[in-house]
Design a protein around this motif. Structure first.
Motif, PDB file in Angstrom:
ATOM      1  N   SER A 112     -26.591  18.770  41.007  1.00 45.75           N
ATOM      2  CA  SER A 112     -26.710  20.093  41.603  1.00 45.75           C
ATOM      3  C   SER A 112     -26.574  19.961  43.116  1.00 45.75           C
ATOM      4  CB  SER A 112     -28.050  20.716  41.234  1.00 45.75           C
ATOM      5  OG  SER A 112     -28.312  21.864  42.019  1.00 45.75           O
TER       6      SER A 112
ATOM      7  N   LEU B 222     -28.376  21.713  34.425  1.00 47.61           N
ATOM      8  CA  LEU B 222     -27.237  22.630  34.467  1.00 47.61           C
ATOM      9  C   LEU B 222     -26.175  22.227  33.449  1.00 47.61           C
ATOM     10  CD1 LEU B 222     -26.770  23.130  38.334  1.00 47.61           C
ATOM     11  CD2 LEU B 222     -27.786  24.714  36.697  1.00 47.61           C
TER      12      LEU B 222
ATOM     13  N   GLN C 200     -23.566  29.011  36.938  1.00 46.65           N
ATOM     14  CA  GLN C 200     -24.191  27.684  37.025  1.00 46.65           C
ATOM     15  C   GLN C 200     -23.286  26.691  37.752  1.00 46.65           C
ATOM     16  OE1 GLN C 200     -27.192  27.480  36.240  1.00 46.65           O
ATOM     17  NE2 GLN C 200     -27.430  29.355  35.036  1.00 46.65           N
TER      18      GLN C 200
END
Length: 287
Positions: free
Chosen positions: A4, A152, A282
């Motif tokens: 991320s 994610l 996302q």
């Protein structure tokens, strides 16, 4: 491993010379944008810190803040007398040229950059400790990005599985849809008492089948789904690649919707677009 671009890390250390506190926070950004906020007496560390960031991160807006509080007795103020004397001489010249110039305010003089200095502990030790703490904070930040990236990836994989199920369902529906359309055409002819021309009926069915043929779109959807899964298994910066694949998936879902001749396939196309939009949101946070 999927990473991320959103994370936070904090490191604090106390020594006899004072306290150092690092805070690093990162959010999604198209490129790597480091922002460093350092005390003036530690500003020379900036180049090395930027290089460390480039070595470990590829994308994201990364704000790095260092606070340094000298211990009691380590931060007494010292006047830079040579600089002060030069400043006073310059002021005397100004007052000579401008007789009406007011008298100097001592507090204003002390605010001149460099006049007032801090007799701090040897900064070499402070700088070395600041670099060590930055390495630890950066490692903690990377671990946080990896943990969130893994979550994610799982969310995206769940939606890919749902998409595969929808694609398979549409494939199974196609023969029944064509047969239903053929029967509706026959019923319409019978209702209007129109003499049935077998050749014309076959022509109509061929045109209908061509209009409803979405096999190519379904194949491409399957291919893109497999490619997204493959990219998620890669290391490094994969966010831009995933974003491109989301665009391709959305294009095929739109084509599927435009070719739909019954509500069933239209509804499935809508479900696909909902899932794709969820994944796209996302993907914006993936490095």
């Amino acid at each position: 491993m999927t990473q991320s671009m959103t994370a936070f890390a904090r490191k604090e250390i106390q020594q006899e010379w004072g306290t150092l506190v690092w805070e690093i926070r990162s959010v999604n950004h198209r490129y790597l944008e480091p922002i460093l906020r350092l005390p003036d007496n530690l500003r020379e560390l900036e180049t090395g810190l930027r290089e460390k960031l480039r070595q470990h991160l590829s994308r994201g807006k990364v704000e790095c803040t260092l606070r340094f509080q000298a211990a009691a007795g380590q931060g007494s103020m010292v006047i830079n007398e040579p600089l002060l004397q030069s400043l006073l001489d310059a002021c005397d010249q100004v007052q000579t040229l401008l007789p009406k110039a007011g008298k100097l305010n001592p507090l204003e003089v002390l605010q001149w950059p460099g006049v007032l200095q801090s007799s701090e502990h040897d900064l070499a030790e402070v700088q070395a400790e600041a670099l060590d703490q930055f390495d630890e904070a950066l490692a903690e930040l990377v671990q946080g990005r990896q943990r969130e990236g893994g979550e994610l990836a799982q969310l995206i994989l769940q939606r890919l599985t749902a998409m595969s199920s929808i694609v398979a369902k549409v494939r199974d529906l196609l023969p029944a849809i064509l047969e239903r359309q053929r029967q509706q055409l026959l019923d319409k002819f019978a209702e209007l008492q129109i003499e049935l021309d077998p050749t014309r009926l076959e022509q109509e069915m061929v045109l209908l089948a061509q209009k409803a043929d979405v096999a190519e779109e379904l194949d491409r959807l399957d291919t893109h789904i497999q490619e997204v899964k493959r990219v998620l298994r890669q290391s490094g910066s994969i966010g831009r690649r995933l974003d491109f694949l989301m665009q391709e998936l959305n294009r095929e879902a739109n084509t599927l919707s435009s070719k739909s001749i019954v509500a069933d396939t239209t509804q499935q196309a809508v479900e696909l677009k909902v899932l794709i939009e969820q994944m796209r949101e996302q993907v914006q946070n993936i490095e």
